[in-house]
Scaffold this active site. Structure first.
Site, PDB file in Angstrom:
ATOM      1  N   GLN A   1     -22.090  -3.139  83.665  1.00 28.20           N
ATOM      2  CA  GLN A   1     -21.259  -4.089  82.935  1.00 28.20           C
ATOM      3  C   GLN A   1     -21.384  -3.871  81.430  1.00 28.20           C
ATOM      4  O   GLN A   1     -20.700  -4.527  80.656  1.00 28.20           O
ATOM      5  CB  GLN A   1     -21.711  -5.528  83.264  1.00 28.20           C
ATOM      6  CG  GLN A   1     -21.484  -5.937  84.699  1.00 28.20           C
ATOM      7  CD  GLN A   1     -22.178  -7.239  85.060  1.00 28.20           C
ATOM      8  OE1 GLN A   1     -23.057  -7.269  85.894  1.00 28.20           O
ATOM      9  NE2 GLN A   1     -21.792  -8.340  84.427  1.00 28.20           N
TER      10      GLN A   1
ATOM     11  N   GLU B   1     -25.681  -5.982  84.072  1.00 27.54           N
ATOM     12  CA  GLU B   1     -25.541  -6.211  82.638  1.00 27.54           C
ATOM     13  C   GLU B   1     -26.631  -5.435  81.891  1.00 27.54           C
ATOM     14  O   GLU B   1     -26.322  -4.643  81.009  1.00 27.54           O
ATOM     15  CB  GLU B   1     -25.606  -7.707  82.322  1.00 27.54           C
ATOM     16  CG  GLU B   1     -25.403  -7.996  80.832  1.00 27.54           C
ATOM     17  CD  GLU B   1     -25.246  -9.473  80.517  1.00 27.54           C
ATOM     18  OE1 GLU B   1     -25.102 -10.279  81.455  1.00 27.54           O
ATOM     19  OE2 GLU B   1     -25.266  -9.819  79.316  1.00 27.54           O
TER      20      GLU B   1
ATOM     21  N   ARG C   1     -29.124 -21.169  77.964  1.00 23.40           N
ATOM     22  CA  ARG C   1     -27.911 -21.666  78.629  1.00 23.40           C
ATOM     23  C   ARG C   1     -28.256 -22.758  79.647  1.00 23.40           C
ATOM     24  O   ARG C   1     -27.486 -23.686  79.848  1.00 23.40           O
ATOM     25  CB  ARG C   1     -27.125 -20.528  79.282  1.00 23.40           C
ATOM     26  CG  ARG C   1     -25.783 -20.963  79.854  1.00 23.40           C
ATOM     27  CD  ARG C   1     -24.875 -19.797  80.205  1.00 23.40           C
ATOM     28  NE  ARG C   1     -24.179 -19.240  79.066  1.00 23.40           N
ATOM     29  CZ  ARG C   1     -22.984 -19.658  78.631  1.00 23.40           C
ATOM     30  NH1 ARG C   1     -22.352 -20.627  79.242  1.00 23.40           N
ATOM     31  NH2 ARG C   1     -22.421 -19.094  77.592  1.00 23.40           N
TER      32      ARG C   1
ATOM     33  N   ARG D   1     -24.309 -14.559  87.390  1.00 27.43           N
ATOM     34  CA  ARG D   1     -23.198 -15.530  87.322  1.00 27.43           C
ATOM     35  C   ARG D   1     -23.668 -16.965  87.064  1.00 27.43           C
ATOM     36  O   ARG D   1     -24.290 -17.582  87.917  1.00 27.43           O
ATOM     37  CB  ARG D   1     -22.436 -15.479  88.644  1.00 27.43           C
ATOM     38  CG  ARG D   1     -20.999 -15.943  88.563  1.00 27.43           C
ATOM     39  CD  ARG D   1     -20.317 -15.685  89.886  1.00 27.43           C
ATOM     40  NE  ARG D   1     -18.866 -15.664  89.776  1.00 27.43           N
ATOM     41  CZ  ARG D   1     -18.088 -15.193  90.752  1.00 27.43           C
ATOM     42  NH1 ARG D   1     -18.593 -14.705  91.857  1.00 27.43           N
ATOM     43  NH2 ARG D   1     -16.780 -15.204  90.607  1.00 27.43           N
TER      44      ARG D   1
ATOM     45  N   THR E   1     -23.854 -17.270  73.880  1.00 29.67           N
ATOM     46  CA  THR E   1     -24.569 -18.177  72.980  1.00 29.67           C
ATOM     47  C   THR E   1     -25.248 -17.410  71.840  1.00 29.67           C
ATOM     48  O   THR E   1     -25.664 -17.995  70.867  1.00 29.67           O
ATOM     49  CB  THR E   1     -25.616 -19.000  73.752  1.00 29.67           C
ATOM     50  OG1 THR E   1     -26.474 -18.111  74.463  1.00 29.67           O
ATOM     51  CG2 THR E   1     -24.925 -19.925  74.742  1.00 29.67           C
TER      52      THR E   1
ATOM     53  N   GLU F   1     -17.547 -17.648  85.793  1.00 27.27           N
ATOM     54  CA  GLU F   1     -18.766 -18.356  86.170  1.00 27.27           C
ATOM     55  C   GLU F   1     -18.576 -19.825  86.545  1.00 27.27           C
ATOM     56  O   GLU F   1     -19.220 -20.304  87.479  1.00 27.27           O
ATOM     57  CB  GLU F   1     -19.778 -18.272  85.021  1.00 27.27           C
ATOM     58  CG  GLU F   1     -20.307 -16.876  84.780  1.00 27.27           C
ATOM     59  CD  GLU F   1     -20.997 -16.749  83.435  1.00 27.27           C
ATOM     60  OE1 GLU F   1     -20.288 -16.821  82.409  1.00 27.27           O
ATOM     61  OE2 GLU F   1     -22.222 -16.598  83.403  1.00 27.27           O
TER      62      GLU F   1
END
Lengths: 772, 489
Positions: free
Chosen positions: A206, A241, A319, A351, A451, A724
């Site tokens: 990703q 990721e 998060r 996710r 973020t 998500e």
């Protein structure tokens, strides 16, 4: 510079097949492992740590090097550049140097002429280890004071005072478990040396840019020497990721050292044992409510299991803290989060990125309060929704504007006949001995933006050829979510070309540099704006050419519209085949970059204040379940979802995201259990023992509707991010299960239901409900 | 001749020199460079490698069967027709299974998609699809992590059982598999498929340690996961004498040990409720299309799901060797953990089920973490016989997952003999289970859970059989013992 008027020919906001759909169903779609093997290609296999914690006493590679078919065996000493792939904190060696920090950590790489040669060679690596005591749980890490980084705190108001005076005060603990990504395509990289000191890496990732930088750094090269290309991924979900990078680095290292192409593909068991998962969380809370179920104060301390290295754990904890509030106003709160360091695989993005784990805490608190107060949990939720000032500000100071939850709730509860069904279920339960049913309402508010604010940028590159056909590149990667389809549809809309004349190219670092990961649900928002900008640039360059070809005065340029592979004005048309050629002959550049950055977002972690999100996405679900008090088996019987995808770019793709995310969330909450042995070895390392949902777990009634008239200001064509947020709609399953479990006991008691709600966990809760 | 011969997408192949333990999946991807078929797990648990093979069904007619190519060894294809995702399109026209999946937005990342297409392909040509659960059962062997399955189920509803009159339907009529007989070797490895029992005895005479195989759904894992390189595999798949289901004159049912579970399942529908119930959640369609009765019993796994059913039904196992046949009661077949009563050079030929007497109540149960395609945490099958006064005159309470072998709960059975069959009797039996079993705690469930479920299933059995002597599973259902709720209210 006006955008083209909406035209019936535009595919935007309409249904579209996934751009690879036909190649998917014919088997022609190529994934990295499907690419034709380049001549002289070698295979590789990682040799891993046999202990959860220890030191390497001796690592002797000689016997392995002599094995038939083995060409080389590499260890940390062979890495010429940086032996590190830690994406934020540089605490993650690619190959162990002396310390071993989890069972499965990469120690050496065997390269050979076939997977079998590599396997046999790996068996001959002589690794002598001094085992050390290992931390295999958050509880152990907390006791030992083993953490990754300092705590992050977000607070508001007089929490202790508010708790002391709360009419209902209770404390408790909430635990959630790890979840393996179980992308159907495991981690894979193919590294091919190129002319000069250069390398091409085909990688299922990703984050091609990060892979490029890390491969270059490991080789001691400049980034310009490495190109990373992503054909498509067979699923990512956050698992590719950061965690594609170590394997890409190893393949790249071997390819450069040996001057031959090298493929490193992990089989399922290797993939599951080596890669990180969704972070398990442990929360301890103290909550205060009034008798009507209004939340007055919440003091919550969150721990997550980061595993052995930092990876993205701190951002994931951030998060989680940002989503502890979910949809509800908390007048006084103290949210503190800290990441535990254990001797387990390094947990990573998945996710929701901590959002589900944070939100679960709040939903548990509300469920327990509703059970204690004898109130409908749906009503308790509605009473705590964000509202007008002063109930409008999140704990971190961002104002909740355009709150769509009251509308979602009204529409969904009405169309799913929530109240009527809840009453019918209670009556049914009274008449049923062994089976009980339950219903749950789940609202979701999810903040959209990375973020880490600077990551909110994207770029695109549109190439028009002299025949008017188009190649589209952008910084996002395709993992099944339909991003390439959405980008193509935007390009069709902006340029007026038809789908057959636009080709979305493989994501590649030599087309678009310095990209952010395709993550945080941001793929379409960020790359879409960049694609629109690139197309706009190109379109504006074509206007004057079109006017000339249409033999109209120059002032007609603003009236030119682009659709159906032609430019139109004042009743005249010229096809792109002519227009593009004419532009080329007039020396008009036919390639254009586009760039976008999200405006106005910022966050100060020290103060715990800011506006980290560009906007919020919303959704709501009503879930019905049935369970057996004999075995704890259960089934989701009906799901109704109303989701806010803004003005959806391609509604059938967004519906697919909602459905898929819900079932993935269902798996996390009810079935998927990651278990380690006492030695830190993963026990659930294949689908034999690790159970993701199968077809029969999808409810027969599975109604998903996208909110209508919901255009979102400031996002590409009024759309909203959708990857998500719907994952968390599955939290409604827990509420529904608790409702059903409670039916086995006396009202007014708190249900004791552990997560994941496996049949065993549910039966335990039933037994507890019966006893009390 | 030392060669493997089969059709791949209607192309005749003759192979030699390739290891007989090569799986079809690896052959397709590595040798043929046909990469549509994917490896997701190499253990038959995800379905990404699904292909279709023409087999003879229970009636001896050729039928398309979806199978996991990761577990199929090349010699198992001898004389057969194989179709992969690459072979379905006719010119530019997609096969209905492909078109339906595409149009339903049934692919996202696309990696599971070829497998789903092949499972749908089999379903297209099935004439026995009548009930909704059958569609779920046809597709539950294909894991998808992206879609949430709604569109896949929708595509299935569209094409399953549609029996398109196309080249595949026409080809099927002429596609009966040829004789499987084979003696193939490559390097140090051999694979032998005798065509007759006498050939089998000869092979076993010469190689008493040979490993026997039929479908390979268990044995192949040794090769794909543990990298075993067996020197000799003897397949029983060519032995017609071991296949089929027959009613004998005395009312006994004879089930050939080599019968594929798909064929047992379709036979059992409406004929033998406990067998039907257990087979509903016995692996996925792809597994049942290859797994056999004998294979499931001879592995003697404590969680082999057929064993409790046969124990409860009072089955006799027919053991055959060159010397002839001998019959062994089911409970004497399982000697210890993965050890059976089979002697050297002896094979399990059949299972014989006696006719159930009037007054018998019987049902089977399987509890697992996931309903579909999962290994049992606890499985059970119960049989009680009642006299006219409603008292228990015989009981066979059999469990899987509770001990080192599938086993009857002898103390529990003894506790209820002579008692009226009521909740007190259930409690008496349940209280004895702790004496009968000391289950393990593992990743499938704790000992406490296993024992509790074992007890509760007796209650479920009692309640369920108040209405019907041999209850079937309703659809949809939540629990293996589906009692209460609608029936009561």
């Amino acid at each position: 510079m006006a955008a083209p008027a909406p035209s019936p020919a535009s595919p935007l906001h309409g249904p579209a097949l996934h751009e690879s759909a036909e190649r998917h169903v014919t088997g022609e779609a190529l994934y990295v492992d499907d690419l034709p093997a380049p001549p002289r290609m070698l295979h590789a296999q990682v040799v891993t740590s046999p202990v959860a914690h220890g030191r390497i006493r001796r690592l002797d590679l000689e016997r392995a090097r002599q094995a038939p078919g083995v060409l080389a065996v590499f260890s940390a000493a062979d890495i010429p550049g940086e032996n590190n792939v830690g994406p934020v904190v540089h605490d993650e060696p690619v190959l162990a140097v002396d310390g071993l920090h989890f069972h499965g950590q990469s120690v050496a790489l065997v390269v050979g002429d076939s997977p079998a040669s590599c396997r046999r060679g790996a068996g001959l690596v002589d690794l002598e280890v001094e085992p050390l005591p290992a931390l295999l749980s958050m509880d152990a890490a907390i006791e030992a004071g083993s953490f990754l980084g300092a705590p992050h705190e977000i607070s508001r108001g007089e929490v202790d005072g508010a708790l002391a005076f709360a009419p209902l005060r209770f404390s408790g603990e909430v635990r959630s478990g790890a979840q393996d990504h179980f992308y159907l395509e495991t981690q894979v990289s193919l590294a091919v040396p190129e002319e000069g000191a250069a390398l091409k890496v085909y990688c299922s990732t990703q984050h091609p840019t990060e892979v490029q930088h890390l491969v270059a750094a490991a080789l001691g090269w400049g980034s310009h020497q490495v190109t990373v290309e992503v054909p498509r991924m067979g699923g990512g979900f956050g698992g590719k990721e950061t965690q594609a990078a170590p394997f890409a680095v190893l393949a790249g290292l071997a390819a450069v050292k040996l001057g031959r192409p090298v493929k490193l593909w992990l089989n399922r068991d290797q993939d599951m044992a080596q890669t990180g998962k969704r972070h398990p969380f442990l929360a301890r809370f103290d909550a205060g409510f009034d008798h009507e179920g209004h939340l007055l104060a919440l003091d919550a301390r969150l721990y997550s299991d980061g595993g052995w290295a930092t990876d993205l754990s701190r951002a994931i904890m951030d998060r989680a803290l940002f989503h502890l509030d979910n949809a509800y106003y908390v007048p006084a709160c103290r949210f503190v989060g800290q990441v535990c360091r254990t001797n387990l695989p390094s947990n990573t993005a998945f996710r929701g990125f901590g959002g589900p784990q944070g939100m679960l805490v709040m939903e548990e608190v509300l469920n327990r309060a509703a059970e204690r107060l004898g109130l409908d949990p749906a009503e308790v939720r509605a009473r705590n929704f964000y509202a007008d000032a002063p109930r409008h500000e999140t704990p971190y100071g961002q104002v909740v504007t355009d709150n769509r939850l009251p509308r979602l709730r009204t529409e969904l509860l009405a169309e799913s006949r929530y109240a009527e069904r809840r009453a019918a279920i209670d009556a049914w339960n009274r008449a049923s001995t062994h089976l009980k049913r339950g219903i749950g309402f789940q609202p979701v508010k999810f903040g959209i933006s990375f973020t880490t604010s600077f990551l909110n940028q994207a770029a695109a590159l549109v190439l028009m050829y002299a025949d008017g056909s188009v190649q589209l590149s952008h910084g996002g990667t395709e993992m099944g979510q339909g991003l390439h389809t959405k980008m193509r549809v935007l390009c069709e809309h902006e340029l007026g070309v038809t789908a057959d004349r636009v080709r979305v190219m493989n994501t590649a670092t030599d087309k678009v540099p310095n990209t952010s990961a395709t993550a945080a649900s941001s793929g379409a928002d960020l790359n879409g704006q960049a694609v629109v900008e690139a197309c706009t640039t190109l379109r504006e360059r074509l206007r004057p050419v079109a006017v000339q070809l249409l033999e109209l005065p120059a002032d007609a340029a603003a009236e030119v519209t682009f659709r159906a592979n032609a430019a139109h004005a004042r009743g005249r048309s010229v096809p792109f085949t002519q227009l593009a050629r004419a532009a080329y002959l007039r020396q008009v550049p036919l390639s254009a970059p586009g760039f976008y950055r999200t405006p106005g977002i910022h966050y100060d972690p020290k103060a715990g204040r800011g506006k980290p999100f560009h906007y919020f996405a919303y959704g709501a679900a009503v879930v019905e379940v049935e369970l057996s008090g004999l075995t704890g088996e259960h089934r989701v019987t009906a799901v109704d979802i109303l989701h806010d995808a803004g003005r959806s770019l391609v509604p059938n793709l967004d519906r697919g995201q909602v459905e898929g995310a819900f079932i993935q969330g269902l798996g996390w909450l009810t079935a998927e259990e990651v278990l380690f042995g006492a030695d830190g070895r993963l026990l659930t390392h294949s689908p034999d023992t690790y159970k993701i949902p199968s077809l029969g777990d999808a409810p027969e009634h599975f109604q998903v509707r996208l909110l209508e008239n919901a255009a979102q200001e400031g996002v590409v064509h009024g759309s909203k991010a959708v990857g998500e947020p719907p994952f968390m709609l599955a939290l409604g399953v827990v509420t529904a299960l608790r409702h059903a479990v409670a039916a086995f006991g006396q009202p007014g008691r708190e249900v004791q239901l552990g997560i994941p709600c496996t049949p065993e966990s549910v039966l335990r809760a039933v037994v507890a409900a019966r006893v009390r | 001749m030392n060669a493997l011969r089969f059709f791949l997408n209607d192309k005749w192949l003759e192979l030699s020199g390739i290891a007989p333990t090569t799986t079809l999946l690896r052959y397709l991807r590595d040798n043929q460079r046909m990469t549509g078929t994917k490896e997701g797990c190499a253990e038959g648990d995800c379905g990404a490698c699904t292909v279709v093979v023409v087999e003879e069904d229970g009636q001896g007619r050729p039928a398309y069967r979806a199978v996991n190519s990761c577990l199929l060894l090349l010699p198992m294809l001898q004389g057969k027709r194989v179709y992969t995702v690459e072979g379905l399109r006719t010119g530019d026209v997609l096969h209905p299974s492909q078109a339906a999946l595409m149009e339903a937005s049934g692919s996202q990342c696309g990696y599971c998609t070829p497998g789903v297409v092949m499972a749908l392909f089999e379903a297209c040509y099935r004439e026995d699809l009548r009930e909704p659960w059958q569609l779920d059962a046809a597709l539950c062997g294909n894991l998808c992590r992206c879609t949430g399955y709604r569109p896949i189920r929708e595509a299935g509803q569209k094409v399953a059982g549609s029996c398109p009159q196309d080249r595949f339907a026409a080809g099927l009529a002429a596609a009966a598999p040829g004789p499987m007989g084979l003696a193939y070797s490559a390097g140090p490895q051999r694979f032998v498929t005798p065509n007759s029992l006498s050939e089998l005895w000869d092979v076993l005479e010469a190689n008493p340690a040979a490993r026997l195989v039929v479908g390979g759904t268990d044995l192949s894992l040794d090769i794909t996961k543990r990298y075993a390189e067996p020197t000799l595999l003897v397949s029983l798949e060519g032995l017609k004498a071991l296949r089929g289901i027959r009613d004998l004159e005395d009312g006994t049912t004879w089930i050939g040990a080599g019968t594929f579970l798909t064929d047992v399942e379709s036979w059992s529908c409406g004929r033998n409720a406990p067998l039907e119930r257990m087979l509903r959640y016995f692996g996925a369609r792809q597994i049942k299309n290859r797994a056999t009765v004998g294979g499931n019993l001879c592995t003697a796994s404590p969680i082999g799901d057929l064993a409790p059913v046969f124990l409860a039904l009072g089955a006799r196992f027919v053991l055959a060797s060159r010397a002839g046949e001998r019959r062994v009661p089911a409970e004497e077949f399982f000697l210890a953990y993965r050890k059976t009563a089979l002697g050297p050079r002896e094979v399990l030929a059949a299972v014989e089920l006696p006719r159930l007497p009037a007054g018998a109540r019987v049902a089977s149960y399987k509890v697992s973490k996931r309903r579909e395609l999962d290994i049992s945490t606890v499985s059970a099958a119960f049989y009680v016989e009642l006299n006219d006064a409603g008292r228990v005159t015989a009981a066979r309470l059999a469990y899987g997952g509770m001990a080192a072998t599938p086993a009857r709960a002898r103390s529990a059975e003894a506790a209820i003999l002579g008692l009226p069959w009521n909740l007190e009797a259930v409690a008496a039996a349940a209280d004895e289970l702790g004496h009968d079993f000391t289950p393990l705690s593992d990743h499938r469930g704790s000992a406490v859970y296993r024992l509790l479920v074992a007890r509760n299933l007796l209650r479920g059995f009692h309640d369920e059989t108040q209405v019907t002597a041999a209850p079937r599973l309703p659809h949809p259902h939540t629990a293996t013992a589906q009692v209460g709720g609608a029936q009561e209210s």
